[in-house]
Design a protein around this motif. Structure first.
Motif, PDB file in Angstrom:
ATOM      1  N   HIS A  11     -25.356 -31.377 -29.509  1.00  0.00           N
ATOM      2  CA  HIS A  11     -24.722 -30.835 -28.898  1.00  0.00           C
ATOM      3  C   HIS A  11     -23.871 -30.314 -27.479  1.00  0.00           C
ATOM      4  O   HIS A  11     -23.708 -29.620 -27.582  1.00  0.00           O
ATOM      5  N   ILE A  12     -22.460 -29.848 -29.236  1.00  0.00           N
ATOM      6  CA  ILE A  12     -21.502 -28.415 -28.758  1.00  0.00           C
ATOM      7  C   ILE A  12     -22.370 -27.581 -28.717  1.00  0.00           C
ATOM      8  O   ILE A  12     -22.126 -26.426 -27.617  1.00  0.00           O
ATOM      9  N   THR A  13     -23.309 -27.449 -29.768  1.00  0.00           N
ATOM     10  CA  THR A  13     -23.504 -25.685 -30.307  1.00  0.00           C
ATOM     11  C   THR A  13     -24.494 -25.374 -28.797  1.00  0.00           C
ATOM     12  O   THR A  13     -24.543 -24.217 -28.290  1.00  0.00           O
ATOM     13  N   ALA A  14     -25.377 -26.276 -28.284  1.00  0.00           N
ATOM     14  CA  ALA A  14     -26.586 -26.307 -27.852  1.00  0.00           C
ATOM     15  C   ALA A  14     -26.150 -25.904 -26.512  1.00  0.00           C
ATOM     16  O   ALA A  14     -26.627 -25.112 -25.477  1.00  0.00           O
ATOM     17  N   GLY A  15     -24.879 -26.772 -26.294  1.00  0.00           N
ATOM     18  CA  GLY A  15     -24.477 -26.541 -25.071  1.00  0.00           C
ATOM     19  C   GLY A  15     -23.639 -25.442 -24.526  1.00  0.00           C
ATOM     20  O   GLY A  15     -24.343 -24.928 -23.518  1.00  0.00           O
ATOM     21  N   GLY A  16     -23.106 -24.691 -25.383  1.00  0.00           N
ATOM     22  CA  GLY A  16     -22.830 -23.258 -25.318  1.00  0.00           C
ATOM     23  C   GLY A  16     -23.151 -22.554 -25.509  1.00  0.00           C
ATOM     24  O   GLY A  16     -23.313 -21.646 -24.167  1.00  0.00           O
ATOM     25  N   ILE A  17     -24.526 -22.495 -26.047  1.00  0.00           N
ATOM     26  CA  ILE A  17     -24.997 -21.582 -25.859  1.00  0.00           C
ATOM     27  C   ILE A  17     -25.996 -21.302 -24.159  1.00  0.00           C
ATOM     28  O   ILE A  17     -26.430 -20.206 -24.055  1.00  0.00           O
ATOM     29  N   ARG A  51     -16.639 -14.874 -17.560  1.00  0.00           N
ATOM     30  CA  ARG A  51     -17.391 -15.564 -16.700  1.00  0.00           C
ATOM     31  C   ARG A  51     -18.327 -16.439 -18.044  1.00  0.00           C
ATOM     32  O   ARG A  51     -18.291 -18.305 -17.890  1.00  0.00           O
ATOM     33  N   VAL A  52     -18.633 -15.653 -18.664  1.00  0.00           N
ATOM     34  CA  VAL A  52     -19.630 -15.958 -20.076  1.00  0.00           C
ATOM     35  C   VAL A  52     -18.295 -16.742 -20.861  1.00  0.00           C
ATOM     36  O   VAL A  52     -18.502 -18.302 -21.544  1.00  0.00           O
ATOM     37  N   LEU A  53     -16.920 -16.292 -21.168  1.00  0.00           N
ATOM     38  CA  LEU A  53     -16.035 -16.914 -21.732  1.00  0.00           C
ATOM     39  C   LEU A  53     -15.388 -18.344 -21.676  1.00  0.00           C
ATOM     40  O   LEU A  53     -15.396 -19.308 -22.159  1.00  0.00           O
ATOM     41  N   SER A  54     -15.715 -18.041 -19.706  1.00  0.00           N
ATOM     42  CA  SER A  54     -15.072 -19.723 -19.513  1.00  0.00           C
ATOM     43  C   SER A  54     -16.332 -21.000 -19.652  1.00  0.00           C
ATOM     44  O   SER A  54     -15.884 -22.001 -19.458  1.00  0.00           O
ATOM     45  N   HIS A  55     -17.439 -20.171 -19.206  1.00  0.00           N
ATOM     46  CA  HIS A  55     -18.654 -21.020 -19.423  1.00  0.00           C
ATOM     47  C   HIS A  55     -19.202 -21.479 -20.630  1.00  0.00           C
ATOM     48  O   HIS A  55     -19.614 -22.751 -21.037  1.00  0.00           O
ATOM     49  N   MET A  56     -19.727 -20.877 -21.711  1.00  0.00           N
ATOM     50  CA  MET A  56     -19.489 -21.339 -23.164  1.00  0.00           C
ATOM     51  C   MET A  56     -18.977 -22.459 -23.206  1.00  0.00           C
ATOM     52  O   MET A  56     -19.799 -23.493 -23.436  1.00  0.00           O
ATOM     53  N   PRO A  57     -17.446 -21.810 -23.228  1.00  0.00           N
ATOM     54  CA  PRO A  57     -17.471 -23.065 -24.520  1.00  0.00           C
ATOM     55  C   PRO A  57     -16.796 -24.742 -23.798  1.00  0.00           C
ATOM     56  O   PRO A  57     -16.888 -26.474 -23.842  1.00  0.00           O
ATOM     57  N   SER A  58     -16.839 -24.476 -22.310  1.00  0.00           N
ATOM     58  CA  SER A  58     -16.790 -25.520 -21.191  1.00  0.00           C
ATOM     59  C   SER A  58     -17.526 -26.248 -20.813  1.00  0.00           C
ATOM     60  O   SER A  58     -17.626 -27.564 -20.962  1.00  0.00           O
ATOM     61  N   THR A  59     -18.784 -25.090 -20.744  1.00  0.00           N
ATOM     62  CA  THR A  59     -20.234 -26.300 -20.634  1.00  0.00           C
ATOM     63  C   THR A  59     -20.279 -26.719 -22.559  1.00  0.00           C
ATOM     64  O   THR A  59     -21.385 -28.083 -22.312  1.00  0.00           O
ATOM     65  N   ALA A  60     -20.132 -25.967 -23.334  1.00  0.00           N
ATOM     66  CA  ALA A  60     -20.002 -27.053 -24.342  1.00  0.00           C
ATOM     67  C   ALA A  60     -19.452 -28.752 -24.635  1.00  0.00           C
ATOM     68  O   ALA A  60     -19.584 -29.783 -25.665  1.00  0.00           O
ATOM     69  N   ILE A  61     -18.283 -28.136 -24.028  1.00  0.00           N
ATOM     70  CA  ILE A  61     -17.379 -29.501 -24.708  1.00  0.00           C
ATOM     71  C   ILE A  61     -17.661 -30.530 -23.244  1.00  0.00           C
ATOM     72  O   ILE A  61     -17.830 -31.503 -23.199  1.00  0.00           O
ATOM     73  N   CYS A  62     -18.082 -29.611 -21.876  1.00  0.00           N
ATOM     74  CA  CYS A  62     -18.519 -30.998 -20.883  1.00  0.00           C
ATOM     75  C   CYS A  62     -20.130 -31.910 -21.929  1.00  0.00           C
ATOM     76  O   CYS A  62     -19.762 -32.725 -21.504  1.00  0.00           O
ATOM     77  N   TRP A  63     -20.695 -30.848 -21.829  1.00  0.00           N
ATOM     78  CA  TRP A  63     -21.638 -31.905 -22.821  1.00  0.00           C
ATOM     79  C   TRP A  63     -21.084 -32.730 -23.919  1.00  0.00           C
ATOM     80  O   TRP A  63     -21.903 -33.367 -24.129  1.00  0.00           O
ATOM     81  N   GLY A  64     -20.539 -32.287 -24.920  1.00  0.00           N
ATOM     82  CA  GLY A  64     -20.031 -32.966 -25.788  1.00  0.00           C
ATOM     83  C   GLY A  64     -18.819 -33.641 -25.681  1.00  0.00           C
ATOM     84  O   GLY A  64     -19.262 -35.254 -26.459  1.00  0.00           O
ATOM     85  N   VAL A  65     -18.596 -33.650 -24.099  1.00  0.00           N
ATOM     86  CA  VAL A  65     -17.875 -35.282 -24.199  1.00  0.00           C
ATOM     87  C   VAL A  65     -18.799 -36.415 -23.138  1.00  0.00           C
ATOM     88  O   VAL A  65     -18.931 -37.458 -23.348  1.00  0.00           O
ATOM     89  N   TYR A  66     -19.703 -35.669 -22.347  1.00  0.00           N
ATOM     90  CA  TYR A  66     -21.146 -36.602 -21.297  1.00  0.00           C
ATOM     91  C   TYR A  66     -21.807 -37.347 -23.223  1.00  0.00           C
ATOM     92  O   TYR A  66     -22.085 -38.177 -22.329  1.00  0.00           O
TER      93      TYR A  66
END
Length: 310
Positions: free
Chosen positions: A210-216, A275-290
């Motif tokens: 989830h973290i990997t897929a979310g980050g990419i 923008r990419v630098l913030s979204h890559m980890p933030s979406t990884a965190i978001c999907w991981g937590v969700y």
């Protein structure tokens, strides 16, 4: 040694007996975590996208911006406006993920196999609903992020902007926001769902998947929609500009014309790195937590928990 799962249960959809509030709680926590943790990088992105920056707010890159802001204004400046995000992100993301799960099921996205169109359509429905709630909070956030912002807190910003520009100022960028976030979320959800199933065909809960897929997925979607984000930033911060043309900019087409006239094609790539630098980890965190929230709620609602034996 091999691992055998004695009892498996489906966690991809929340159990039927889970309450609505419990179902949305995972989304709320995910949204707050996503925005709050990477907020300083988002502040830098906003600064770099300003069409008429002050001489003190001209940056050559992410590291230069971080160093310059921390040295001249204090590191605390990078967190200005974070309260607006925290206030809005919880309910907005609860609505976001609740809408997504409902729409994905309705569009057949939970059926076996890959369903990128269903995932993309569900993502579009989710962002239309959540952005309607989040847009005013995002405007306040960006007004407080710009260099020389005079607002003392979220309420002070809301009252002053409302008095000077009217309530319309909080939604002037909403059509542009949707123009950006609908393709962003469609790309993100379709990419995420595809990668999740490729990396983890069994569908079992796997944090790294989830973290990997979310980050990419977040990085791809962020890069593709950066030009629209530049236009959105212009519209949301226009009230802070002294340039009459910027202050009177009205809508996406006008914003695109102005950006091209002032900075050419390069202007549409402003802030791409952060923008990419913030979204890559933030979406990884978001999907991981969700996904953890969904797994946790499903686990607690199940009479049988999975038992892994060596």
């Amino acid at each position: 040694m091999t691992t055998q799962t004695i009892e498996e249960f489906e966690y991809e959809a929340l159990p039927d007996n889970a309450s609505l509030s419990a179902s949305l709680l995972a989304g709320a926590f995910a949204g707050i975590a996503e925005h709050a943790i990477m907020y300083p990088v988002d502040s830098i992105k906003t600064r770099m996208q300003i069409l008429q920056p002050t001489p003190q707010a001209v940056y050559t890159g992410v590291l230069n911006a971080f160093s310059k802001i921390s040295t001249t204004e204090g590191a605390k400046t990078l967190w200005r406006g974070v309260n607006s995000v925290i206030l809005g992100a919880g309910p907005a993301h609860a609505l976001y993920f609740g809408t997504y799960e409902y729409a994905k099921h309705a569009f057949g996205g939970n059926e076996s196999g890959h369903h990128p169109i269903a995932a993309a359509a569900a993502g579009a429905c989710a962002t239309i609903a959540s952005d309607a709630l989040m847009n005013p909070f995002d405007v306040i956030k960006q007004r407080m992020q710009v260099h020389g912002s005079v607002y003392t807190n979220v309420m002070d910003c809301f009252l002053k902007v409302n008095k000077a520009e009217g309530f319309r100022a909080f939604y002037i960028s909403y059509p542009t926001t949707l123009t950006m976030t609908i393709p962003f979320q469609s790309i993100q959800f379709a990419t995420y769902e595809y990668l999740r199933k490729v990396l983890n065909p069994s569908g079992a809960y796997d944090p790294m998947t989830h973290i990997t897929a979310g980050g990419i997925a977040g990085a791809v979607a962020a890069a593709a929609t950066t030009p629209l984000d530049v236009a959105k930033t212009l519209l949301q911060t226009r009230g802070e500009a002294t340039d009459v043309r910027i202050r009177n900019c009205n809508g996406l087409v006008d914003a695109f014309k102005l950006i091209y006239q002032r900075q050419g094609l390069a202007g549409f790539g402003k802030g791409l790195g952060p923008r990419v630098l913030s979204h890559m980890p933030s979406t990884a965190i978001c999907w991981g937590v969700y996904e953890y929230g969904k797994w946790f709620l499903s686990r607690d609602s199940s009479d049988q928990q999975p038992i892994n034996l060596p």
